[in-house]
Scaffold this active site. Structure first.
Site, short mmCIF file in Angstrom:
data_model
loop_
_atom_site.label_atom_id
_atom_site.label_comp_id
_atom_site.label_asym_id
_atom_site.label_seq_id
_atom_site.Cartn_x
_atom_site.Cartn_y
_atom_site.Cartn_z
N LYS A 211 48.62 25.84 101.51
CA LYS A 211 48.71 24.50 102.53
C LYS A 211 49.80 23.73 101.82
O LYS A 211 50.71 23.17 102.31
CB LYS A 211 47.44 23.82 102.27
CG LYS A 211 47.59 22.41 103.31
CD LYS A 211 46.12 21.79 103.25
CE LYS A 211 46.24 20.37 103.91
NZ LYS A 211 45.04 19.63 103.85
N GLU A 217 48.90 28.66 90.66
CA GLU A 217 48.44 30.23 90.69
C GLU A 217 49.26 30.78 91.83
O GLU A 217 49.77 32.05 91.73
CB GLU A 217 47.03 30.28 91.18
CG GLU A 217 46.17 29.67 90.13
CD GLU A 217 45.72 28.48 90.23
OE1 GLU A 217 46.45 27.67 90.67
OE2 GLU A 217 44.65 27.73 89.36
N GLY A 273 41.93 22.59 103.16
CA GLY A 273 42.07 23.86 102.69
C GLY A 273 40.81 24.74 103.10
O GLY A 273 41.27 26.14 103.51
N ARG A 274 39.74 24.19 102.78
CA ARG A 274 38.55 25.13 102.97
C ARG A 274 38.31 25.20 104.44
O ARG A 274 36.89 25.96 104.71
CB ARG A 274 37.26 24.60 102.08
CG ARG A 274 37.01 23.07 102.36
CD ARG A 274 36.10 22.41 101.24
NE ARG A 274 35.95 21.05 101.22
CZ ARG A 274 36.84 20.17 100.60
NH1 ARG A 274 37.86 20.69 100.14
NH2 ARG A 274 36.66 19.22 100.85
N GLU A 359 32.72 22.37 97.49
CA GLU A 359 34.04 21.46 97.19
C GLU A 359 33.79 20.45 98.18
O GLU A 359 34.33 19.16 97.99
CB GLU A 359 35.32 22.25 97.54
CG GLU A 359 36.59 21.89 97.17
CD GLU A 359 37.78 22.72 97.05
OE1 GLU A 359 38.18 23.08 95.97
OE2 GLU A 359 38.27 22.89 98.26
N HIS A 390 16.91 43.77 93.61
CA HIS A 390 16.97 44.42 92.47
C HIS A 390 17.63 43.82 91.26
O HIS A 390 17.80 44.35 90.18
CB HIS A 390 17.66 45.97 92.48
CG HIS A 390 16.64 46.69 93.49
ND1 HIS A 390 15.55 47.39 93.22
CD2 HIS A 390 16.96 46.83 95.06
CE1 HIS A 390 14.94 48.11 94.35
NE2 HIS A 390 15.89 47.58 95.34
N LYS A 514 43.51 20.84 86.74
CA LYS A 514 44.99 21.44 86.75
C LYS A 514 46.04 20.67 85.97
O LYS A 514 46.88 21.45 85.29
CB LYS A 514 45.49 21.15 88.22
CG LYS A 514 44.59 21.92 89.41
CD LYS A 514 45.40 21.52 90.69
CE LYS A 514 44.49 21.98 91.80
NZ LYS A 514 45.25 21.35 93.16
O1 F6P Z 1 41.17 24.05 94.41
C1 F6P Z 1 41.67 22.93 95.33
C2 F6P Z 1 42.54 23.63 96.37
O2 F6P Z 1 43.22 22.15 96.97
C3 F6P Z 1 41.46 23.69 97.42
O3 F6P Z 1 40.97 22.74 98.28
C4 F6P Z 1 42.62 24.69 98.40
O4 F6P Z 1 41.91 25.29 99.35
C5 F6P Z 1 43.35 25.47 97.45
O5 F6P Z 1 43.19 24.43 96.15
C6 F6P Z 1 44.51 26.01 97.52
O6 F6P Z 1 45.33 24.99 97.83
P1 F6P Z 1 46.77 25.55 98.64
O7 F6P Z 1 46.32 25.99 100.09
O8 F6P Z 1 47.57 24.17 98.90
O9 F6P Z 1 47.54 26.41 97.72
#
Ligand code: F6P
Length: 550
Positions: A211, A217, A273-274, A359, A390, A514
């Site tokens: 987003k 990452e 995002g979620r 979240e 199990h 972060k």
């Molecule tokens: O972990 C925080 C967060 O902002 C989430 O809400 C989001 O889904 C994820 O990081 C990834 O963010 P982006 O889509 O901006 O890479």
């Protein structure tokens, strides 16, 4: 008082009435509740679209449900719902509208943000996605060397990974099996390594999903993926345009990374995002199942959106499930909630719900920033049911904790299973029904004795029972049913956040880690002195460097 002039949650008469009711119920037994109402098994059920929701095994009476609904009314749940659906900026700390429901609205709908109808833009992107997905699926979209794309690697994390990864698993039976899909999220280089080690770069498409397009990452993995691609294709930079597309709200950053904005599929800041998986973030899934199936999925979401918007409180499934969570979390001190799908295809469903729920509702200040004086979101956990039986079900049955759980199951298996494998389905579902029964009704000491168990083992073999569960059944796990299930949980989480008066749509709690990771990294790589590093972390860093041979 709340910021909006309402009484704080735990000072409302409705809250007090529930606390009193809880005391009066005491150690109410499900056995008693069923004995007192022969119609309970079919009466305490709801039907929403294709979902049959059975809440008869919940520790509630009609009075409990009435009092919970009164709490919902007093806390303005439906008012906030309507504000959300109208595009108001109910994400107060980020000053944003919350309109994931617009992502699945039908073409003709009108949903405005700041006076602008966003539905045409939503459908324009869906149409572009459909065109692109169709070209990849047909082989018309080729890689840099002219070979057709056979592998699709989604690179993203959190909401930019969990949704498509979960749904790809869930809908595998509907996917194009000639294509390979991989989902890379972890910044651990092993994730990307394992995802691409057996792939041919000439046949591989990377979908970089972010987003913000700033998530470390994702950008790190995407950069390494580009190196892998260029190394494999002779280093011609032009290859990137045929092998990389982006899903983002940030065109500038996408261009800065080197992806042609023509290959970017857009979404908007009013999509959390979620809550983004039915936006452009679903592109990998759309390539896997095709645009028509993807539309069925969106229609499933929309069906439950409409139910949530229009169903009266008594028959409103997300409201009911949300309030049941409030009941256990706030009046029984339950700390967690298990989601236990009896479907191999839903193996990632609970992991997806963890982000959605934890979240959203892992908050400890109210919308006005004051500490809450009540419990908020639960720990959500679980894996496909039979495997759990199990492993950890022992604790649910005989441990000391109250763990409300949802069972999810289907009447028919999907996919091209052999007749023999299809026949296993009844055994799978027998396990689901048996677990619900055992958890609810347990086994009394007398019943254990009647089996001839020696007295010294009676306590060990007794099942207390009275563990509340909801069972959600559908005929088949289709794209539409998956959409219905996800929307059900999205709105359940919304209901709880509304009752608890928290902002379910921000996620400030992920920020500190972060920032600190960025600060600590130079200490690991270069041995840099990090001012203000605490003694414990400094010692760990020193040990790490020593073990790393630096
Ligand atoms: O972990 C925080 C967060 O902002 C989430 O809400 C989001 O889904 C994820 O990081 C990834 O963010 P982006 O889509 O901006 O890479």
């Amino acid at each position: 008082m709340n910021a909006d002039g309402r009484t704080r949650l735990n000072q409302t008469p409705e809250w007090t009435a529930l606390a009193k009711h809880r005391e009066e119920l005491g150690e109410v037994q499900l056995r008693q509740l069923f004995a007192g109402d022969p119609g309970r098994g079919s009466g305490y059920t709801l039907r929403v679209g294709d979902l049959h929701i059975d809440y008869s095994k919940q520790l509630v009476t009609d009075e409990t449900l009435r009092l919970l609904r009164e709490l919902a009314a007093a806390t303005g749940v439906f008012g906030l719902r309507d504000a959300m659906l109208r595009g108001e900026r109910i994400n107060v700390t980020e000053d944003r509208a919350v309109l994931h429901t617009a992502l699945r609205a039908p073409r003709g709908a009108v949903i405005e943000v700041d006076g602008e109808n966003v539905v045409p833009a939503v459908h324009a992107v869906l149409d572009r996605m459909a065109g692109f997905a169709g070209r990849v699926r047909s082989g018309e979209w080729t890689g840099h060397t002219g070979r057709r794309i056979r592998n699709v690697v989604n690179i993203g994390i959190g909401g930019s990974d969990l949704g498509p990864a979960m749904a790809y698993e869930a809908l595998r039976a509907f996917t194009d099996r000639s294509l390979t899909f991989r989902f890379v999220s972890n910044v651990d280089g092993a994730d990307l390594h394992e995802a691409v080690r057996d792939l041919d770069p000439a046949e591989t498409l990377f979908i970089v999903a972010s987003k913000t397009f700033t998530t470390i990452e994702t950008i790190t993995n995407a950069t390494s993926a580009r190196t892998w691609l260029l190394d494999g294709l002779g280093g011609d930079e032009k290859a990137v345009a045929k092998h990389f597309v982006a899903l983002s709200t940030n065109a500038e950053k996408v261009a800065g990374f080197g992806i042609d904005p023509a290959n970017m599929f857009e979404f908007w800041d009013w999509v959390g995002g979620r809550y983004s998986f039915d936006s452009a973030i679903g592109l990998s899934l759309m390539i896997a199942i095709g645009a028509d199936r993807f539309r069925e999925l969106l229609d499933g979401f929309h069906l439950v959106d409409e139910h949530f918007r229009t169903a009266p409180a008594e028959a409103n499934a997300p409201l009911l499930l949300g309030l049941l969570g409030v009941w256990y979390g706030n009046f029984f001190d339950a700390q967690s909630h298990a989601v236990l799908p009896y479907s191999h295809y839903l193996s990632k469903f609970t992991a997806y719900l963890q982000q959605l729920d934890m979240e959203s509702n892992g908050k400890s200040v109210d919308r006005a920033g004051r500490p809450v004086e009540w419990q908020t979101g639960p720990v959500v956990w679980g894996t496909p049911g039979t495997n759990g039986q199990h492993a950890y079900y022992q604790l649910i049955h005989q441990g000391t904790k109250l763990i409300p759980a949802d069972f999810i199951g289907f009447a028919r298996p999907v996919g091209e299973l052999s007749e023999e494998l299809k026949a296993q389905h009844d055994l799978l579902m027998a396990n689901l029904f048996a677990q619900g029964q055992a958890l609810a009704f347990g086994k009394t000491p007398d019943e254990v004795r009647a089996e001839g168990v020696p007295e010294e083992l009676v306590a060990h073999k007794t099942f207390r029972g009275n563990h509340p569960t909801t069972t959600i059944l559908a005929a088949e796990l289709t794209p539409s049913v998956l959409g219905q299930l996800i929307a059900l949980y999205e709105h359940k989480v919304f209901v709880q956040g509304a009752v608890w008066d928290i902002d379910s749509f921000d996620q400030w709690g992920v920020e500190l880690g972060k920032v600190l990771a960025k600060r600590v990294e130079p200490a690991l790589t270069e041995g840099a002195d990090v001012p203000g590093l605490d003694a414990s972390t400094a010692a760990l860093v020193a040990t790490y460097r020593e073990l790393r041979g630096r």
